[in-house]
Design an enzyme around this catalytic site. Sequence first.
Site, PDB file in Angstrom:
ATOM      1  N   ILE A 184      -8.047 -28.793  54.756  1.00  0.00           N
ATOM      2  CA  ILE A 184      -6.831 -28.020  54.941  1.00  0.00           C
ATOM      3  C   ILE A 184      -6.823 -26.893  53.910  1.00  0.00           C
ATOM      4  O   ILE A 184      -6.910 -27.143  52.705  1.00  0.00           O
ATOM      5  CB  ILE A 184      -5.571 -28.889  54.759  1.00  0.00           C
ATOM      6  N   LYS A 185      -6.709 -25.654  54.383  1.00  0.00           N
ATOM      7  CA  LYS A 185      -6.705 -24.505  53.471  1.00  0.00           C
ATOM      8  C   LYS A 185      -5.284 -24.229  52.985  1.00  0.00           C
ATOM      9  O   LYS A 185      -4.367 -24.042  53.783  1.00  0.00           O
ATOM     10  CB  LYS A 185      -7.261 -23.262  54.167  1.00  0.00           C
ATOM     11  N   ILE A 186      -5.145 -24.200  51.665  1.00  0.00           N
ATOM     12  CA  ILE A 186      -3.867 -23.903  51.027  1.00  0.00           C
ATOM     13  C   ILE A 186      -4.104 -22.766  50.038  1.00  0.00           C
ATOM     14  O   ILE A 186      -5.002 -22.855  49.195  1.00  0.00           O
ATOM     15  CB  ILE A 186      -3.313 -25.134  50.287  1.00  0.00           C
ATOM     16  N   ILE A 210      -9.105 -25.385  58.259  1.00  0.00           N
ATOM     17  CA  ILE A 210      -8.001 -24.762  58.991  1.00  0.00           C
ATOM     18  C   ILE A 210      -6.886 -24.477  57.993  1.00  0.00           C
ATOM     19  O   ILE A 210      -6.625 -25.276  57.091  1.00  0.00           O
ATOM     20  CB  ILE A 210      -7.505 -25.663  60.143  1.00  0.00           C
TER      21      ILE A 210
END
Length: 374
Positions: free
Chosen positions: A142-144, A111
């Site tokens: 977690i997409k960064i 996400i």
Amino acid sequence: MSEQNPNLAALSAAGVSVWLDDLSRERIQSGNLQELIDTHSVVGVTTNPTIFQHALSHGDSYATEVAELAGRGASVDELIRTITTDDVRSACDVLAPVYEATGGVDGRVSIEVDPSLAFEEDKTVTQAIELWKIVDRPNLLIKIPATKPGLPAITRVIAEGISVNVTLIFSVARYREVMSAYLAGLQAARNTGHDLSRIHSVASFFVSRVDTEIDKRLDELGGDERLALRGKAGVANAVLAYAAYQEVFVDGGDFPELTAAGANVQRPLWASTGTKNPDYSDTLYVTDLAAPNTVNTMPEKTMQAFADHGEVRGDVVSGHAAEAAQLFASLEEAGIEIGDVFEVLETEGVDKFMKSWQELLDATADTMRSAKQR
């Protein structure tokens, strides 16, 4: 008992983790996601703002929840946060057996932080921690984005013991910075007593967009020699990225010390693998990027094409860095400013996700207004 598609099973056996680049509530509730796990070797899911915008704008799977949240007076942001994290949590649960069976390597669902925060380090870190707590599943990523401000954010989030999917990587130079950010995060996590074996990361290298941008420039320049270079840069760029991965995580450097402490390598992930030019094979960015310990996240259309007629020719990436470097030298000689290409792609990538996010906000606001009027 379901049987795995032989083409995708062969790809998996070659060391490629097959992840689906799509998610919707309908896909979860209908059993389609489980079916793809059972028959198409799917072992992970990625999402992005465009995917959620499409999911929430089609069908009526969200109507009841939207009406309920609207009735409670939830804001648009709160509604989107609730719906997207609910879907991702449910997908994490569907993939939990894969997560357990692979020791946490696969069975992952991603996400993304709000794309409007792509250039704000502190807010990215705060939201990443918040999303991790809300979804509350160990197989979350977690997409960064790999913007300049995103790099220290990646280090800080990894240092918290949170698993990260670094997205929107276009250049090998930036990819090296991403790997350094990951290693720094692991060192910090180790210093504060986190169990490194529970921290996982992938580095999402975008492929087809590189060809789209460079092909456009080659077309503008013209000439047979230049036109002969079309459709080759995306794969060559990924080949160079894989060589950098091997250099850092396989061949030595500082990583063996972290490995001894339980650390996991940061796997290369090939993203944007749907072929955009109809003149190219629809399985180009799967067949030509098969290599051990990689992830290929595919739109379902690409996955089904590979299931139908994809080929696995073994590891076609390792040992080809010199040829890839020569291709980029030829592109430079042809008048392509590679550095500018990557800058344009990063800016466009962030802009596209921000546009999709705004469209999602607008569409959700309209839906909420309609729900309140009923």
